[in-house]
Design a protein around this motif. Structure first.
Motif, PDB file in Angstrom:
ATOM      1  N   GLY A 385       0.792  -1.219   0.000  1.00 45.05           N
ATOM      2  CA  GLY A 385       0.000   0.000   0.000  1.00 45.05           C
ATOM      3  C   GLY A 385       0.823   1.267   0.000  1.00 45.05           C
ATOM      4  N   GLN A 386       2.144   1.142   0.127  1.00 50.76           N
ATOM      5  CA  GLN A 386       3.007   2.327   0.151  1.00 50.76           C
ATOM      6  C   GLN A 386       3.591   2.603  -1.226  1.00 50.76           C
ATOM      7  OE1 GLN A 386       5.733   1.350   3.528  1.00 50.76           O
ATOM      8  NE2 GLN A 386       5.047   3.319   4.338  1.00 50.76           N
ATOM      9  N   THR A 387       3.727   3.889  -1.524  1.00 48.80           N
ATOM     10  CA  THR A 387       4.339   4.330  -2.771  1.00 48.80           C
ATOM     11  C   THR A 387       5.475   5.289  -2.439  1.00 48.80           C
ATOM     12  OG1 THR A 387       2.191   4.212  -3.856  1.00 48.80           O
ATOM     13  CG2 THR A 387       3.930   5.411  -5.003  1.00 48.80           C
ATOM     14  N   VAL A 388       6.631   5.058  -3.051  1.00 47.06           N
ATOM     15  CA  VAL A 388       7.786   5.911  -2.784  1.00 47.06           C
ATOM     16  C   VAL A 388       8.381   6.388  -4.105  1.00 47.06           C
ATOM     17  CG1 VAL A 388       9.400   3.974  -2.695  1.00 47.06           C
ATOM     18  CG2 VAL A 388       9.981   6.101  -1.552  1.00 47.06           C
ATOM     19  N   ALA A 389       8.774   7.647  -4.127  1.00 43.66           N
ATOM     20  CA  ALA A 389       9.488   8.209  -5.276  1.00 43.66           C
ATOM     21  C   ALA A 389      10.923   8.491  -4.854  1.00 43.66           C
ATOM     22  CB  ALA A 389       8.818   9.497  -5.740  1.00 43.66           C
ATOM     23  N   ILE A 390      11.871   8.120  -5.720  1.00 43.56           N
ATOM     24  CA  ILE A 390      13.288   8.335  -5.433  1.00 43.56           C
ATOM     25  C   ILE A 390      13.810   9.376  -6.413  1.00 43.56           C
ATOM     26  CG2 ILE A 390      15.546   7.247  -5.165  1.00 43.56           C
ATOM     27  CD1 ILE A 390      14.152   4.571  -4.863  1.00 43.56           C
ATOM     28  N   VAL A 391      14.393  10.438  -5.895  1.00 48.01           N
ATOM     29  CA  VAL A 391      14.896  11.520  -6.739  1.00 48.01           C
ATOM     30  C   VAL A 391      16.342  11.804  -6.374  1.00 48.01           C
ATOM     31  CG1 VAL A 391      12.595  12.534  -6.958  1.00 48.01           C
ATOM     32  CG2 VAL A 391      14.124  13.336  -5.147  1.00 48.01           C
ATOM     33  N   GLY A 392      17.028  12.500  -7.239  1.00 45.22           N
ATOM     34  CA  GLY A 392      18.424  12.855  -6.991  1.00 45.22           C
ATOM     35  C   GLY A 392      19.158  13.065  -8.291  1.00 45.22           C
ATOM     36  N   HIS A 393      20.380  13.578  -8.185  1.00 50.31           N
ATOM     37  CA  HIS A 393      21.197  13.830  -9.368  1.00 50.31           C
ATOM     38  C   HIS A 393      21.593  12.522 -10.044  1.00 50.31           C
ATOM     39  CE1 HIS A 393      21.583  18.108  -8.616  1.00 50.31           C
ATOM     40  NE2 HIS A 393      21.987  17.884  -7.369  1.00 50.31           N
ATOM     41  N   ASN A 394      22.033  12.610 -11.312  1.00 47.80           N
ATOM     42  CA  ASN A 394      22.605  11.447 -11.992  1.00 47.80           C
ATOM     43  C   ASN A 394      23.814  10.941 -11.206  1.00 47.80           C
ATOM     44  OD1 ASN A 394      20.776  11.546 -14.124  1.00 47.80           O
ATOM     45  ND2 ASN A 394      22.087  12.903 -15.346  1.00 47.80           N
ATOM     46  N   ALA A 519       2.171  -8.589 -10.049  1.00 43.00           N
ATOM     47  CA  ALA A 519       3.255  -8.463  -9.071  1.00 43.00           C
ATOM     48  C   ALA A 519       2.766  -7.829  -7.771  1.00 43.00           C
ATOM     49  CB  ALA A 519       4.378  -7.634  -9.669  1.00 43.00           C
ATOM     50  N   ASP A 520       3.598  -7.949  -6.755  1.00 44.81           N
ATOM     51  CA  ASP A 520       3.354  -7.283  -5.467  1.00 44.81           C
ATOM     52  C   ASP A 520       4.146  -5.988  -5.367  1.00 44.81           C
ATOM     53  OD1 ASP A 520       1.821  -9.531  -4.541  1.00 44.81           O
ATOM     54  OD2 ASP A 520       3.711 -10.585  -4.218  1.00 44.81           O
ATOM     55  N   VAL A 521       5.189  -5.876  -6.224  1.00 49.98           N
ATOM     56  CA  VAL A 521       6.029  -4.680  -6.238  1.00 49.98           C
ATOM     57  C   VAL A 521       6.176  -4.229  -7.686  1.00 49.98           C
ATOM     58  CG1 VAL A 521       8.278  -3.691  -5.669  1.00 49.98           C
ATOM     59  CG2 VAL A 521       7.317  -5.510  -4.226  1.00 49.98           C
ATOM     60  N   TYR A 522       5.908  -2.947  -7.930  1.00 49.79           N
ATOM     61  CA  TYR A 522       6.108  -2.378  -9.260  1.00 49.79           C
ATOM     62  C   TYR A 522       7.140  -1.260  -9.166  1.00 49.79           C
ATOM     63  CZ  TYR A 522       2.116  -4.887 -11.194  1.00 49.79           C
ATOM     64  OH  TYR A 522       1.268  -5.870 -11.627  1.00 49.79           O
ATOM     65  N   ILE A 523       8.100  -1.302 -10.113  1.00 50.47           N
ATOM     66  CA  ILE A 523       9.188  -0.316 -10.118  1.00 50.47           C
ATOM     67  C   ILE A 523       9.257   0.334 -11.493  1.00 50.47           C
ATOM     68  CG2 ILE A 523      11.681   0.015  -9.859  1.00 50.47           C
ATOM     69  CD1 ILE A 523      11.664  -2.547  -8.110  1.00 50.47           C
ATOM     70  N   LEU A 524       9.222   1.660 -11.516  1.00 45.10           N
ATOM     71  CA  LEU A 524       9.404   2.402 -12.763  1.00 45.10           C
ATOM     72  C   LEU A 524      10.663   3.259 -12.624  1.00 45.10           C
ATOM     73  CD1 LEU A 524       5.767   3.640 -13.559  1.00 45.10           C
ATOM     74  CD2 LEU A 524       6.852   1.484 -14.185  1.00 45.10           C
ATOM     75  N   ILE A 551       3.241  -2.477  -3.362  1.00 39.29           N
ATOM     76  CA  ILE A 551       4.365  -1.567  -3.128  1.00 39.29           C
ATOM     77  C   ILE A 551       4.756  -0.948  -4.460  1.00 39.29           C
ATOM     78  CG2 ILE A 551       6.785  -1.394  -2.406  1.00 39.29           C
ATOM     79  CD1 ILE A 551       6.257  -3.771  -0.523  1.00 39.29           C
ATOM     80  N   GLY A 552       4.819   0.377  -4.498  1.00 41.59           N
ATOM     81  CA  GLY A 552       5.194   1.068  -5.720  1.00 41.59           C
ATOM     82  C   GLY A 552       6.440   1.916  -5.521  1.00 41.59           C
ATOM     83  N   ILE A 553       7.392   1.788  -6.455  1.00 37.29           N
ATOM     84  CA  ILE A 553       8.634   2.566  -6.407  1.00 37.29           C
ATOM     85  C   ILE A 553       8.859   3.164  -7.787  1.00 37.29           C
ATOM     86  CG2 ILE A 553      11.129   2.518  -5.989  1.00 37.29           C
ATOM     87  CD1 ILE A 553      10.659  -0.050  -4.344  1.00 37.29           C
TER      88      ILE A 553
END
Length: 610
Positions: A385-394, A519-524, A551-553
């Motif tokens: 049920g949690q969704t997380v976005a990961i950001v940052g420089h190259n 799936a139970d986890v999706y990653i984009l 779970i979404g990432i």
């Protein structure tokens, strides 16, 4: 995994001892040959052994026919019929031998390529990013189509030629033992001369693997549609051709030098061999002139000497070739033995049917051969049920973190828990089946739409309804309906009737492939790199609906698109430096807030300029 320093030295100093050692792979090669086709192997073996006796039998038939020319009609007829029978049998064996050889060669080549592909499919991402493994793979791939059969043919060829050699030398030995000994001695001496050339040839081929890969890559750049545009624009074609030609010319110069050395040894050997043979023939003629030998026996000796020369040459070349090919076997089995226990370890691990929770505890990772850590002390917990976005420089470690999460790499330090169970105790295959991912460098399969989407769940590749649902979730159902052959439309330009898509359409195909998996986890990972802002918003909204109770990432450089995430993680130099919602991170006024404002200001400036 890789060849040791001692093995490298062994190749550099190929000697008779190294040759003998290389035969330790014979049991494995015979196991491989038996697995390919036991029936064909038995037939192939029997025909080669028969082939070994036939030359001597043919000589005896000729000898008997000539010696009986002055005998009774019955004896002449009997000798003539025996001569015809031997000739017919000889021809029949040769025809059937060629038939079984062609079939067995095809089967062996296919089988070898399949086991190489199967092994490659079980390697880790770290293996594929290792240049030495790539060189090793190049060596076995380059030679896999013909080397195994060459080895098989050489093994049986040596056995067949030895039988022929012994039987024909026996014919000469009946007349003169020292003449027979001389016929054997000269090929043995020549063997050691050619062994040196054989060593040099293998060492050169061994060292060519990196340059061969470079040549392949240059050809790939000039013949691949996704690189052709840039090659054309920057006029790189002539430069790449020049580089390719230089590699080919270097290879040719090496081949020419070796060919010259081989020619020198061959001329000297052939001169000595011919002198000895002519001397023996002269003695046989003198013996016949003195009445000590029947004419038929003289003819038999002539034929035997000629056959001994040919068979001796063949044995020398086959043994030398076998030495080189056995070194190829060393490379083949060395490649096949990379992490040979991995499958057994996977079978011993626990199966996982659902992913409810993912936890990283002080996880760190560094790439092989690097001192600096790409990830440092990563800690987090994600639940359904949690969704997380990961950001940052190259280069901040975002994609590396995903690869660790997917177990494409194993963490260097720390612990990863799945449902509170250490990930090392979980079967990788069962774990990865519960994850759907779109990578930044997603694959554009030059195949029909069905395969491009269905590969996300290979068991459902023929399930039109399931594929249609995945396409709808990715927002490309209308696109597919408008294609000429719907799901069976060939994509790309490599094959006939191919239909090329835009970058954004290809990316949505890749997203549908990930959505194809239940799936139970999706990653984009950077799913918006080819999408315009409107299409990006549509993808994220669909993604948000899809991952409810999952779970979404997702990773993105566009901070304006990450607002819907439950949490936003900011990464810098391999560390998670901030965690929180958009509002919380803006209130803290640190890295995220600064990056967000920079992007907002840039967007505002561009809009104003327009």
């Amino acid at each position: 995994m890789m060849m040791s320093h001692d093995e490298q030295e062994s190749i550099e100093s190929l000697s008779l001892l190294n040759v003998v050692r290389s035969f330790r792979y014979w049991p494995r090669i015979f196991q491989l040959l038996w697995k390919v086709s036991a029936k064909d192997l038995i037939c192939f073996s029997i025909l080669n052994l028969i082939q070994g006796f036939l030359p001597a039998l043919s000589i005896m038939a000729t000898q008997q026919l000539i010696n009986n020319i002055t005998s009774t009609q019955e004896k002449i007829l009997g000798a003539f019929l025996f001569f015809i029978a031997v000739s017919i049998f000889f021809g029949a064996v040769s025809i059937y031998q060629s038939y079984f050889e062609s079939l067995y060669q095809a089967k062996l080549s296919n089988y070898t390529n399949v086991i190489i592909m199967e092994k490659a499919s079980r390697l880790t991402l770290a293996d594929f990013e290792n240049s030495q493994v790539q060189d090793q793979l190049k060596r076995v791939q380059t030679d896999s189509g013909y080397r195994p059969f060459q080895i098989t043919k050489q093994i049986f060829g040596i056995a067949s030629n030895l039988i022929s050699l012994v039987s024909m030398i026996s014919i000469v030995m009946i007349w003169n033992w020292w003449a027979a000994l001389l016929l054997i001695l000269i090929p043995v001496i020549s063997f050691f001369s050619f062994l040196r050339i054989g060593r040099q040839e293998f060492v050169i081929q061994w060292k060519r693997a990196p340059k061969s890969r470079s040549a392949w890559y240059l050809s790939y750049l000039l013949t691949r549609d996704n690189s052709f545009k840039e090659v054309k624009l920057y006029t790189l074609g002539s430069y790449f051709v020049k580089q390719y030609r230089k590699i080919c010319e270097d290879f040719f110069a090496e081949d020419k030098l070796l060919a010259g050395k081989r020619l020198k040894y061959s001329v000297v050997y052939k001169l000595i061999d011919n002198l000895s043979s002519y001397s023996i023939i002269f003695l046989a003629v003198i013996s016949a002139y003195r009445g000590q030998l029947p004419i038929g026996n003289v003819v038999g000796i002539f034929q035997s000497i000629s056959q001994v020369q040919g068979r001796s040459d063949s044995i020398v070349q086959q043994v030398l070739g076998l030495c080189q090919n056995n070194l190829f076997l060393e490379q083949l089995f060395s490649f096949l033995d990379i992490d040979s226990t991995e499958r057994e370890r996977l079978q011993e691990r626990s199966e996982i049917k659902e992913i409810n929770k993912i936890e990283f505890r002080d996880v760190s990772f560094r790439y092989q051969g690097k001192q600096q850590y790409a990830l440092k002390n990563i800690n987090f917990t994600l639940e359904q049920g949690q969704t997380v976005a990961i950001v940052g420089h190259n280069g901040s470690g975002k994609s590396t973190l995903i690869k660790i999460l997917l177990q494409l790499y194993a963490q260097t330090k720390g612990q990863i828990l799945i449902n509170d169970l250490p990930i090392q105790e979980i079967n990788d295959v069962s774990y990865q089946k519960r994850v759907g991912a779109v990578f930044q460098d997603f694959v554009q399969y030059e195949m029909p739409v069905r395969q491009n989407i269905g590969y996300g769940n290979i068991g459902e590749v023929d399930n039109d309804q399931r594929i249609a649902e995945a396409a709808s979730n990715a927002g490309i159902d209308t696109l597919i309906e408008n294609l000429p052959n719907k799901l069976d439309t060939q994509l790309g330009r490599w094959f006939e009737h191919g239909h090329q898509l835009s970058g954004g359409q290809w990316q949505r195909i890749a997203i549908a492939r990930a959505f194809m998996r239940d799936a139970d986890v999706y990653i984009l990972d950077e799913p918006s790199s080819f999408l315009d802002p409107e299409a990006e918003r549509d993808v994220f909204e669909r993604f948000h609906d899809l991952i409810k109770n999952r779970i979404g990432i997702f990773i993105s450089h566009r901070l304006s698109s990450v607002n819907f995430a439950d949490q936003i993680w900011v990464m810098e130099e391999g560390e998670i430096v901030e965690m929180g919602t958009h509002a919380e991170l803006m209130a803290r006024n640190q890295t995220y807030a600064r990056l967000y404002r920079l992007q907002a200001d840039a967007y505002s400036t561009n809009v104003s300029a327009v």
